[in-house]
Design a protein around this motif. Structure first.
Motif, PDB file in Angstrom:
ATOM      1  N   LEU A  74       0.834  -1.207   0.000  1.00  0.00           N
ATOM      2  CA  LEU A  74       0.000   0.000   0.000  1.00  0.00           C
ATOM      3  C   LEU A  74       0.869   1.257   0.000  1.00  0.00           C
ATOM      4  O   LEU A  74       1.937   1.279   0.601  1.00  0.00           O
ATOM      5  CB  LEU A  74      -0.949  -0.023   1.200  1.00  0.00           C
ATOM      6  N   PRO A  75       0.391   2.336  -0.657  1.00  0.00           N
ATOM      7  CA  PRO A  75       1.246   3.514  -0.853  1.00  0.00           C
ATOM      8  C   PRO A  75       1.201   4.553   0.279  1.00  0.00           C
ATOM      9  O   PRO A  75       1.812   5.597   0.151  1.00  0.00           O
ATOM     10  CB  PRO A  75       0.676   4.124  -2.147  1.00  0.00           C
ATOM     11  N   TRP A  76       0.517   4.315   1.387  1.00  0.00           N
ATOM     12  CA  TRP A  76       0.352   5.323   2.425  1.00  0.00           C
ATOM     13  C   TRP A  76       1.474   5.230   3.445  1.00  0.00           C
ATOM     14  O   TRP A  76       2.397   4.443   3.300  1.00  0.00           O
ATOM     15  CB  TRP A  76      -1.008   5.156   3.103  1.00  0.00           C
ATOM     16  N   ASP A  77       1.372   6.025   4.522  1.00  0.00           N
ATOM     17  CA  ASP A  77       2.383   5.931   5.574  1.00  0.00           C
ATOM     18  C   ASP A  77       2.251   4.594   6.313  1.00  0.00           C
ATOM     19  O   ASP A  77       1.238   3.904   6.208  1.00  0.00           O
ATOM     20  CB  ASP A  77       2.293   7.114   6.541  1.00  0.00           C
ATOM     21  N   GLN A  78       3.285   4.235   7.072  1.00  0.00           N
ATOM     22  CA  GLN A  78       3.364   2.882   7.623  1.00  0.00           C
ATOM     23  C   GLN A  78       2.224   2.549   8.579  1.00  0.00           C
ATOM     24  O   GLN A  78       1.679   1.447   8.526  1.00  0.00           O
ATOM     25  CB  GLN A  78       4.699   2.677   8.331  1.00  0.00           C
ATOM     26  N   SER A  79       1.833   3.460   9.438  1.00  0.00           N
ATOM     27  CA  SER A  79       0.770   3.130  10.392  1.00  0.00           C
ATOM     28  C   SER A  79      -0.561   2.880   9.683  1.00  0.00           C
ATOM     29  O   SER A  79      -1.331   1.987  10.068  1.00  0.00           O
ATOM     30  CB  SER A  79       0.620   4.244  11.426  1.00  0.00           C
ATOM     31  N   THR A  80      -0.833   3.630   8.618  1.00  0.00           N
ATOM     32  CA  THR A  80      -2.066   3.422   7.851  1.00  0.00           C
ATOM     33  C   THR A  80      -2.005   2.112   7.083  1.00  0.00           C
ATOM     34  O   THR A  80      -3.001   1.385   6.996  1.00  0.00           O
ATOM     35  CB  THR A  80      -2.300   4.601   6.885  1.00  0.00           C
ATOM     36  N   ARG A  81      -0.853   1.783   6.527  1.00  0.00           N
ATOM     37  CA  ARG A  81      -0.703   0.518   5.796  1.00  0.00           C
ATOM     38  C   ARG A  81      -0.915  -0.673   6.717  1.00  0.00           C
ATOM     39  O   ARG A  81      -1.632  -1.618   6.374  1.00  0.00           O
ATOM     40  CB  ARG A  81       0.695   0.423   5.172  1.00  0.00           C
ATOM     41  N   ILE A  82      -0.318  -0.644   7.898  1.00  0.00           N
ATOM     42  CA  ILE A  82      -0.451  -1.751   8.841  1.00  0.00           C
ATOM     43  C   ILE A  82      -1.884  -1.840   9.357  1.00  0.00           C
ATOM     44  O   ILE A  82      -2.455  -2.933   9.483  1.00  0.00           O
ATOM     45  CB  ILE A  82       0.564  -1.612   9.991  1.00  0.00           C
ATOM     46  N   GLY A  83      -2.497  -0.699   9.635  1.00  0.00           N
ATOM     47  CA  GLY A  83      -3.888  -0.707  10.102  1.00  0.00           C
ATOM     48  C   GLY A  83      -4.845  -1.254   9.057  1.00  0.00           C
ATOM     49  O   GLY A  83      -5.766  -2.012   9.378  1.00  0.00           O
ATOM     50  N   THR A  84      -4.634  -0.879   7.806  1.00  0.00           N
ATOM     51  CA  THR A  84      -5.487  -1.386   6.727  1.00  0.00           C
ATOM     52  C   THR A  84      -5.285  -2.887   6.533  1.00  0.00           C
ATOM     53  O   THR A  84      -6.247  -3.643   6.363  1.00  0.00           O
ATOM     54  CB  THR A  84      -5.190  -0.636   5.414  1.00  0.00           C
ATOM     55  N   GLY A  85      -4.040  -3.324   6.577  1.00  0.00           N
ATOM     56  CA  GLY A  85      -3.767  -4.758   6.457  1.00  0.00           C
ATOM     57  C   GLY A  85      -4.352  -5.540   7.617  1.00  0.00           C
ATOM     58  O   GLY A  85      -4.889  -6.635   7.436  1.00  0.00           O
ATOM     59  N   ALA A  86      -4.279  -4.972   8.833  1.00  0.00           N
ATOM     60  CA  ALA A  86      -4.847  -5.649   9.998  1.00  0.00           C
ATOM     61  C   ALA A  86      -6.365  -5.729   9.896  1.00  0.00           C
ATOM     62  O   ALA A  86      -6.971  -6.742  10.260  1.00  0.00           O
ATOM     63  CB  ALA A  86      -4.436  -4.929  11.283  1.00  0.00           C
ATOM     64  N   GLY A  87      -6.998  -4.675   9.402  1.00  0.00           N
ATOM     65  CA  GLY A  87      -8.450  -4.705   9.219  1.00  0.00           C
ATOM     66  C   GLY A  87      -8.872  -5.751   8.200  1.00  0.00           C
ATOM     67  O   GLY A  87      -9.812  -6.516   8.426  1.00  0.00           O
ATOM     68  N   ALA A  88      -8.154  -5.792   7.078  1.00  0.00           N
ATOM     69  CA  ALA A  88      -8.474  -6.796   6.056  1.00  0.00           C
ATOM     70  C   ALA A  88      -8.216  -8.202   6.585  1.00  0.00           C
ATOM     71  O   ALA A  88      -9.009  -9.128   6.358  1.00  0.00           O
ATOM     72  CB  ALA A  88      -7.647  -6.543   4.799  1.00  0.00           C
ATOM     73  N   GLY A  89      -7.134  -8.369   7.335  1.00  0.00           N
ATOM     74  CA  GLY A  89      -6.825  -9.673   7.902  1.00  0.00           C
ATOM     75  C   GLY A  89      -7.859 -10.121   8.916  1.00  0.00           C
ATOM     76  O   GLY A  89      -8.221 -11.301   8.978  1.00  0.00           O
ATOM     77  N   ALA A  90      -8.368  -9.181   9.719  1.00  0.00           N
ATOM     78  CA  ALA A  90      -9.393  -9.519  10.705  1.00  0.00           C
ATOM     79  C   ALA A  90     -10.680  -9.955  10.026  1.00  0.00           C
ATOM     80  O   ALA A  90     -11.340 -10.906  10.471  1.00  0.00           O
ATOM     81  CB  ALA A  90      -9.648  -8.330  11.631  1.00  0.00           C
ATOM     82  N   VAL A  91     -11.041  -9.279   8.952  1.00  0.00           N
ATOM     83  CA  VAL A  91     -12.260  -9.649   8.223  1.00  0.00           C
ATOM     84  C   VAL A  91     -12.109 -11.033   7.605  1.00  0.00           C
ATOM     85  O   VAL A  91     -13.002 -11.887   7.734  1.00  0.00           O
ATOM     86  CB  VAL A  91     -12.592  -8.590   7.146  1.00  0.00           C
ATOM     87  N   ILE A  92     -10.999 -11.284   6.971  1.00  0.00           N
ATOM     88  CA  ILE A  92     -10.789 -12.585   6.327  1.00  0.00           C
ATOM     89  C   ILE A  92     -10.711 -13.702   7.369  1.00  0.00           C
ATOM     90  O   ILE A  92     -11.286 -14.785   7.195  1.00  0.00           O
ATOM     91  CB  ILE A  92      -9.529 -12.553   5.434  1.00  0.00           C
ATOM     92  N   ALA A  93     -10.020 -13.452   8.487  1.00  0.00           N
ATOM     93  CA  ALA A  93      -9.939 -14.458   9.546  1.00  0.00           C
ATOM     94  C   ALA A  93     -11.313 -14.711  10.159  1.00  0.00           C
ATOM     95  O   ALA A  93     -11.651 -15.854  10.503  1.00  0.00           O
ATOM     96  CB  ALA A  93      -8.951 -14.011  10.619  1.00  0.00           C
ATOM     97  N   GLY A  94     -12.144 -13.667  10.285  1.00  0.00           N
ATOM     98  CA  GLY A  94     -13.498 -13.849  10.795  1.00  0.00           C
ATOM     99  C   GLY A  94     -14.358 -14.691   9.867  1.00  0.00           C
ATOM    100  O   GLY A  94     -15.124 -15.552  10.315  1.00  0.00           O
ATOM    101  N   VAL A  95     -14.232 -14.439   8.574  1.00  0.00           N
ATOM    102  CA  VAL A  95     -14.977 -15.243   7.596  1.00  0.00           C
ATOM    103  C   VAL A  95     -14.500 -16.696   7.637  1.00  0.00           C
ATOM    104  O   VAL A  95     -15.314 -17.628   7.585  1.00  0.00           O
ATOM    105  CB  VAL A  95     -14.826 -14.633   6.179  1.00  0.00           C
ATOM    106  N   LEU A  96     -13.198 -16.895   7.774  1.00  0.00           N
ATOM    107  CA  LEU A  96     -12.666 -18.248   7.875  1.00  0.00           C
ATOM    108  C   LEU A  96     -13.190 -18.946   9.135  1.00  0.00           C
ATOM    109  O   LEU A  96     -13.578 -20.120   9.093  1.00  0.00           O
ATOM    110  CB  LEU A  96     -11.141 -18.218   7.885  1.00  0.00           C
TER     111      LEU A  96
END
Length: 100
Positions: free
Chosen positions: A29-51
């Motif tokens: 992702l092209p944003w600053d590091q805290s935003t990139r990690i937060g976005t990845g964590a949000g996407a990971g939480a959604v995918i892990a919840g669906v799993l």
């Protein structure tokens, strides 16, 4: 493999997917590091919840209930109800409300 082993496999897979999403979010992702990690964590939480929800429906399902012998249901009395192989809700009484 028993239920416990399956659940441990799902938990391990969910953590792996979560970590992978955080890593990919940080790398791609092209944003600053805290935003990139937060976005990845949000996407990971959604995918892990669906799993986890999918695994719950697959692993948590038990064998169908054993049918009783025909003709064994009996009822007596003014408001007695006898059912066999009922798949719905039976409401008895004067006001017809379901109390749980």
């Amino acid at each position: 493999m028993g239920r416990t082993g399956r659940w441990l496999l799902v938990i391990f897979g969910s953590l792996l997917v979560f970590g992978l999403c955080v890593l990919l979010g940080d790398l791609l992702l092209p944003w600053d590091q805290s935003t990139r990690i937060g976005t990845g964590a949000g996407a990971g939480a959604v995918i892990a919840g669906v799993l986890g929800a999918w695994a719950s429906s697959v692993i948590g399902s038990s064998a169908p209930p054993v049918a009783t012998m025909p003709g064994t249901s009996t009822a007596s009395g003014e408001r007695a109800v006898a059912t066999q192989d009922n798949s719905g809700v039976i409401i008895t009484g004067d006001n017809g409300t379901v109390q749980r």
